[in-house]
Write a protein that holds these residues in place. Structure first.
Motif, PDB file in Angstrom:
ATOM      1  N   THR A 103       0.835  -1.203   0.000  1.00  8.20           N
ATOM      2  CA  THR A 103       0.000   0.000   0.000  1.00  8.20           C
ATOM      3  C   THR A 103       0.870   1.253   0.000  1.00  8.20           C
ATOM      4  OG1 THR A 103      -1.764  -1.179   1.154  1.00  8.20           O
ATOM      5  CG2 THR A 103      -1.845   1.208   1.218  1.00  8.20           C
ATOM      6  N   SER A 104       1.927   1.225   0.774  1.00  8.14           N
ATOM      7  CA  SER A 104       2.851   2.349   0.819  1.00  8.14           C
ATOM      8  C   SER A 104       3.488   2.583  -0.550  1.00  8.14           C
ATOM      9  CB  SER A 104       3.929   2.097   1.870  1.00  8.14           C
ATOM     10  OG  SER A 104       4.837   3.158   1.913  1.00  8.14           O
ATOM     11  N   TYR A 105       3.872   1.504  -1.211  1.00  2.98           N
ATOM     12  CA  TYR A 105       4.439   1.615  -2.555  1.00  2.98           C
ATOM     13  C   TYR A 105       3.429   2.262  -3.510  1.00  2.98           C
ATOM     14  CZ  TYR A 105       5.114   0.378  -7.377  1.00  2.98           C
ATOM     15  OH  TYR A 105       5.190   0.453  -8.745  1.00  2.98           O
ATOM     16  N   LEU A 106       2.193   1.778  -3.481  1.00  2.00           N
ATOM     17  CA  LEU A 106       1.170   2.320  -4.385  1.00  2.00           C
ATOM     18  C   LEU A 106       0.959   3.812  -4.151  1.00  2.00           C
ATOM     19  CD1 LEU A 106      -1.444  -0.572  -4.233  1.00  2.00           C
ATOM     20  CD2 LEU A 106      -0.028   0.068  -6.207  1.00  2.00           C
ATOM     21  N   LEU A 107       0.923   4.215  -2.886  1.00  2.00           N
ATOM     22  CA  LEU A 107       0.735   5.632  -2.574  1.00  2.00           C
ATOM     23  C   LEU A 107       1.954   6.450  -2.993  1.00  2.00           C
ATOM     24  CD1 LEU A 107      -1.127   7.751  -1.383  1.00  2.00           C
ATOM     25  CD2 LEU A 107      -0.130   7.264   0.861  1.00  2.00           C
ATOM     26  N   ASP A 108       3.144   5.939  -2.728  1.00  2.00           N
ATOM     27  CA  ASP A 108       4.369   6.640  -3.128  1.00  2.00           C
ATOM     28  C   ASP A 108       4.422   6.812  -4.643  1.00  2.00           C
ATOM     29  OD1 ASP A 108       5.140   6.772  -0.473  1.00  2.00           O
ATOM     30  OD2 ASP A 108       6.652   5.186  -0.632  1.00  2.00           O
ATOM     31  N   ASN A 149       1.915   9.450  -5.731  1.00  2.00           N
ATOM     32  CA  ASN A 149       2.409  10.789  -5.385  1.00  2.00           C
ATOM     33  C   ASN A 149       3.538  11.227  -6.313  1.00  2.00           C
ATOM     34  OD1 ASN A 149       0.847  11.865  -3.194  1.00  2.00           O
ATOM     35  ND2 ASN A 149       1.672  10.235  -1.927  1.00  2.00           N
ATOM     36  N   ALA A 150       4.410  10.300  -6.679  1.00  2.12           N
ATOM     37  CA  ALA A 150       5.495  10.623  -7.619  1.00  2.12           C
ATOM     38  C   ALA A 150       4.923  10.976  -8.989  1.00  2.12           C
ATOM     39  CB  ALA A 150       6.465   9.454  -7.729  1.00  2.12           C
ATOM     40  N   ASP A 151       3.929  10.227  -9.442  1.00  5.16           N
ATOM     41  CA  ASP A 151       3.288  10.529 -10.730  1.00  5.16           C
ATOM     42  C   ASP A 151       2.599  11.883 -10.684  1.00  5.16           C
ATOM     43  OD1 ASP A 151       4.195   8.094 -11.660  1.00  5.16           O
ATOM     44  OD2 ASP A 151       2.231   7.094 -11.526  1.00  5.16           O
ATOM     45  N   ARG A 152       1.992  12.196  -9.547  1.00 10.09           N
ATOM     46  CA  ARG A 152       1.331  13.503  -9.369  1.00 10.09           C
ATOM     47  C   ARG A 152       2.362  14.631  -9.456  1.00 10.09           C
ATOM     48  NH1 ARG A 152      -0.065  17.272  -5.483  1.00 10.09           N
ATOM     49  NH2 ARG A 152      -2.204  18.053  -5.638  1.00 10.09           N
ATOM     50  N   SER A 153       3.488  14.458  -8.781  1.00  4.11           N
ATOM     51  CA  SER A 153       4.546  15.474  -8.807  1.00  4.11           C
ATOM     52  C   SER A 153       5.092  15.677 -10.211  1.00  4.11           C
ATOM     53  CB  SER A 153       5.686  15.084  -7.866  1.00  4.11           C
ATOM     54  OG  SER A 153       5.258  15.114  -6.535  1.00  4.11           O
ATOM     55  N   ASP A 167      -6.789  10.563  -8.586  1.00  9.71           N
ATOM     56  CA  ASP A 167      -7.797   9.513  -8.388  1.00  9.71           C
ATOM     57  C   ASP A 167      -7.206   8.314  -7.651  1.00  9.71           C
ATOM     58  OD1 ASP A 167      -9.798  10.962  -9.627  1.00  9.71           O
ATOM     59  OD2 ASP A 167      -9.648   9.890 -11.542  1.00  9.71           O
ATOM     60  N   ARG A 168      -6.002   7.927  -8.031  1.00 15.64           N
ATOM     61  CA  ARG A 168      -5.356   6.793  -7.368  1.00 15.64           C
ATOM     62  C   ARG A 168      -5.085   7.091  -5.896  1.00 15.64           C
ATOM     63  NH1 ARG A 168      -0.882   6.851 -11.359  1.00 15.64           N
ATOM     64  NH2 ARG A 168       0.371   5.852  -9.773  1.00 15.64           N
ATOM     65  N   ILE A 169      -4.614   8.302  -5.612  1.00 21.91           N
ATOM     66  CA  ILE A 169      -4.344   8.699  -4.226  1.00 21.91           C
ATOM     67  C   ILE A 169      -5.635   8.646  -3.410  1.00 21.91           C
ATOM     68  CG2 ILE A 169      -3.695  10.643  -2.743  1.00 21.91           C
ATOM     69  CD1 ILE A 169      -1.671  11.407  -5.040  1.00 21.91           C
ATOM     70  N   ILE A 178      -6.696   4.972  -2.869  1.00 17.97           N
ATOM     71  CA  ILE A 178      -5.835   4.306  -1.890  1.00 17.97           C
ATOM     72  C   ILE A 178      -6.206   4.740  -0.475  1.00 17.97           C
ATOM     73  CG2 ILE A 178      -3.460   4.162  -1.018  1.00 17.97           C
ATOM     74  CD1 ILE A 178      -2.622   4.416  -4.058  1.00 17.97           C
ATOM     75  N   LYS A 179      -6.366   6.038  -0.274  1.00 17.82           N
ATOM     76  CA  LYS A 179      -6.690   6.545   1.061  1.00 17.82           C
ATOM     77  C   LYS A 179      -8.090   6.121   1.501  1.00 17.82           C
ATOM     78  CE  LYS A 179      -3.515  10.418   1.139  1.00 17.82           C
ATOM     79  NZ  LYS A 179      -3.357  11.869   1.221  1.00 17.82           N
ATOM     80  N   THR A 180      -9.020   6.047   0.565  1.00 18.94           N
ATOM     81  CA  THR A 180     -10.395   5.686   0.907  1.00 18.94           C
ATOM     82  C   THR A 180     -10.542   4.207   1.215  1.00 18.94           C
ATOM     83  OG1 THR A 180     -11.276   7.463  -0.471  1.00 18.94           O
ATOM     84  CG2 THR A 180     -12.777   5.657   0.077  1.00 18.94           C
ATOM     85  N   TYR A 181      -9.930   3.354   0.403  1.00 18.20           N
ATOM     86  CA  TYR A 181     -10.175   1.925   0.521  1.00 18.20           C
ATOM     87  C   TYR A 181      -9.042   1.139   1.173  1.00 18.20           C
ATOM     88  CZ  TYR A 181     -14.103   2.935  -2.488  1.00 18.20           C
ATOM     89  OH  TYR A 181     -15.253   3.466  -2.995  1.00 18.20           O
ATOM     90  N   LEU A 182      -7.815   1.431   0.825  1.00 17.99           N
ATOM     91  CA  LEU A 182      -6.720   0.601   1.309  1.00 17.99           C
ATOM     92  C   LEU A 182      -6.269   0.973   2.713  1.00 17.99           C
ATOM     93  CD1 LEU A 182      -4.662   0.181  -1.962  1.00 17.99           C
ATOM     94  CD2 LEU A 182      -6.459  -1.267  -1.029  1.00 17.99           C
ATOM     95  N   PHE A 183      -6.108   2.275   3.000  1.00 15.34           N
ATOM     96  CA  PHE A 183      -5.688   2.664   4.339  1.00 15.34           C
ATOM     97  C   PHE A 183      -6.783   2.388   5.350  1.00 15.34           C
ATOM     98  CE2 PHE A 183      -2.296   5.758   2.734  1.00 15.34           C
ATOM     99  CZ  PHE A 183      -1.303   4.857   2.999  1.00 15.34           C
ATOM    100  N   LYS A 184      -8.030   2.530   4.939  1.00 19.52           N
ATOM    101  CA  LYS A 184      -9.143   2.256   5.839  1.00 19.52           C
ATOM    102  C   LYS A 184      -9.108   0.794   6.281  1.00 19.52           C
ATOM    103  CE  LYS A 184     -13.158   4.156   5.155  1.00 19.52           C
ATOM    104  NZ  LYS A 184     -14.461   4.507   4.597  1.00 19.52           N
TER     105      LYS A 184
END
Length: 79
Positions: free
Chosen positions: A8-13, A16-20, A60-62, A65-71
């Motif tokens: 999950t951390s990898y997916l979020l990272d 975020n990198a793609d967003r940047s 959308d991915r961020i 991830i925050k809505t479904y995976l971190f929960k």
């Protein structure tokens, strides 16, 4: 950290990198057009569209991830 947390951390990272990267591209295209060299107007429009699509996709991915995976991880931690 267990595998789910690492993944999950990898997916979020990655999101975020793609967003940047998309934000950097938009900034260059919008504020420093001389830095992109000799491109036609069509190239510029295509590059703007592409950067915006990448930004929207990353956002959308961020959100997903925050809505479904971190929960789910938080719920598992409480058990």
């Amino acid at each position: 950290m267990n595998y789910a947390e690492i993944a999950t951390s990898y997916l979020l990272d990655r999101a975020n990198a793609d967003r940047s990267a998309a934000l950097a591209s938009l900034s260059i295209l919008l504020h420093h057009p001389a830095g992109i060299g000799d491109h036609s107007t069509d190239d510029l429009h295509n590059n703007l569209d592409d950067a915006l699509r990448k930004l929207a996709d990353a956002d959308d991915r961020i959100k997903t991830i925050k809505t479904y995976l971190f929960k789910k991880e938080e719920e598992q931690d409480q058990e």
